[in-house]
Write an enzyme that holds these catalytic residues in place. Structure first.
Site, PDB file in Angstrom:
ATOM      1  N   CYS A   1      55.248 -13.185 -31.718  1.00 37.91           N
ATOM      2  CA  CYS A   1      54.749 -12.786 -30.489  1.00 37.91           C
ATOM      3  C   CYS A   1      55.749 -13.519 -29.364  1.00 37.91           C
ATOM      4  CB  CYS A   1      53.366 -13.161 -30.312  1.00 37.91           C
ATOM      5  SG  CYS A   1      52.219 -12.059 -31.196  1.00 37.91           S
TER       6      CYS A   1
ATOM      7  N   HIS B   1      51.269 -12.666 -24.938  1.00 36.16           N
ATOM      8  CA  HIS B   1      49.812 -13.181 -24.869  1.00 36.16           C
ATOM      9  C   HIS B   1      50.101 -14.720 -24.293  1.00 36.16           C
ATOM     10  CE1 HIS B   1      50.183 -15.667 -28.426  1.00 36.16           C
ATOM     11  NE2 HIS B   1      50.599 -14.808 -29.174  1.00 36.16           N
TER      12      HIS B   1
END
Length: 416
Positions: free
Chosen positions: A342, A324
């Site tokens: 992440c 992301h």
């Protein structure tokens, strides 16, 4: 289908051969005493079935045909409503026949019997009957839904009831069909008693068309459990897109059909939150998602707590690992791992990534201090199992040398 000529019929034929011209002449004159020339008589009174008229047959029991009063059965064919033949066996003396093929529940069958009496006259009987409906139905739901997916997308089959017995699993697995163009070697793997995954030995070739369906309806699985209806799915595989992140080098390289198309500076999980190594499959995409530390067990108010609006998020695990946009960490991207697991990148790179990958594409991480992605409990980690390990999860291929088991003959077939 079973065919047999009785000794009496063979004798009648042998005796008739030397007189062929005489018989032909007699026939031309309009008369003959040859029983083979007569129209078959109705043998309903001379042939019995173990299915009572007006009653439904038990699909778990064989159908039996018996001859009475000196009759001899010479041929029996049994078909279902679609015209498929049911296997059977005729006794050497022609006194009885019984089905050996499996019957379906809630189905219609037709039995056609040919007989011969002591004088060689031919008889016929045709009977139809229905089998009883199943006590319980085993339904199969295939996934994902029909659409276009990446080369790493497994096929899933969710069962409505648990199936644990190895023999019952083999029955189910044998009916689950995966047909593809081009053909690729593959196998089912039992994740648990209600879930199966199917994958090829290697990633799907780009632009493969995969048709998935079940031939389970009406088939006996175990006890009173029979196969129920299911809906087929068709998957179209897109380009081969793979994103490989080297956590130690803080860099992601995206490949399309084998060619590197973009190199992206990234940051991955910091110590204590190291990103999982291994092969993951894109599960979904969200243009915006609110990410909170409490969702992964971080207490509010702690030094690691966070509550952030996140854009261009591509999910790779159910527990919350994404690729992301992370504009707050751009200074560390390409240099240091500072995330909570992440893979973060600039907003521009995250938008490009979001636009150029799809569900089923491969996201691979190497060089991380984290554990390896598990196969089944947190997304599609199926590709982290070796092909040998994968085959051991098949009820048809386990313990068999590759190329010799039923699973190999039921592998992906080309569509004609």
């Amino acid at each position: 289908m079973t065919m047999s000529h009785s000794p009496r019929r063979r004798r009648a034929l042998l005796h008739a051969l030397p007189l062929a011209s005489l018989l032909l002449g007699a026939t031309a004159c309009g008369g003959s005493d040859n029983p083979l020339a007569d129209r078959p008589y109705d043998a309903a009174g001379q042939v019995g079935l173990n299915v009572q008229q007006g009653h439904k047959a038990d699909p778990s029991k064989p159908v039996e045909v018996t001859a009475r009063g000196g009759e001899q059965i010479t041929d029996v064919t049994m078909t279902d409503a679609a015209g498929r033949f049911i296997k059977g066996e005729l006794a050497p003396d022609g006194s009885r026949w019984h089905s050996t093929g499996a019957l379906s529940a809630g189905a219609h069958y037709t039995v056609r019997v040919s007989t011969e009496d002591e004088d060689g006259a031919q008889g016929r009987r045709t009977a139809g009957f229905d089998t009883s409906p199943a006590d319980r139905l085993l339904r199969v739901a295939f996934g994902p839904k029909s659409g276009t997916y990446g080369v790493g997308q497994p096929v899933t089959a969710e069962l409505s009831e648990p199936v644990q017995d190895p023999a019952a699993r083999a029955v189910v697995e044998r009916t689950l069909r995966v047909d593809a163009a081009p053909a690729v070697q593959g196998a089912w793997h039992w994740v648990d008693n209600r879930t199966l995954h199917y994958r090829p030995k290697e990633y799907w070739p780009a632009h493969t068309v995969v048709d998935v369906h079940a031939n389970l309806e009406g088939i006996k699985v175990a006890g009173g459990l029979y196969g129920g209806p299911s809906r087929p799915v068709r998957l179209t595989i897109g380009d081969r897109v793979e994103a490989v992140t080297d956590a130690g080098a803080h860099s992601m390289t995206v490949f399309k059909n084998g060619e590197a198309v973009r190199s992206i500076p990234v940051t991955t999980g910091k110590p204590g939150f190291a990103t999982r190594n291994g092969i993951k499959v894109v599960l979904g995409q969200e243009a915006f998602v609110r990410m909170r530390g409490t969702s992964i067990g971080i207490a509010e108010g702690s030094s690691d707590a966070y509550d952030l609006p996140v854009y261009w998020a591509t999910r790779v695990t159910w527990s919350g690992e994404y690729v992301h946009a992370a504009p707050w960490s751009e200074g560390s991207q390409g240099w240091e791992n500072v995330s909570h697991g992440c893979t973060g990148m600039s907003t521009a790179n995250a938008k490009w990534f979001f636009d150029n990958v799809r569900v089923g594409d491969i996201v691979k991480v190497v060089g991380s201090a984290g554990a390896t992605m598990t196969p089944f409990d947190n997304g599609f980690g199926d590709w982290n199992m070796s092909w040998e390990q994968w085959r051991e999860g098949s009820a048809l291929a386990a313990g068999k040398r590759e190329g010799t088991g039923p699973a190999d003959t039921a592998r992906l077939r080309p569509r004609l």
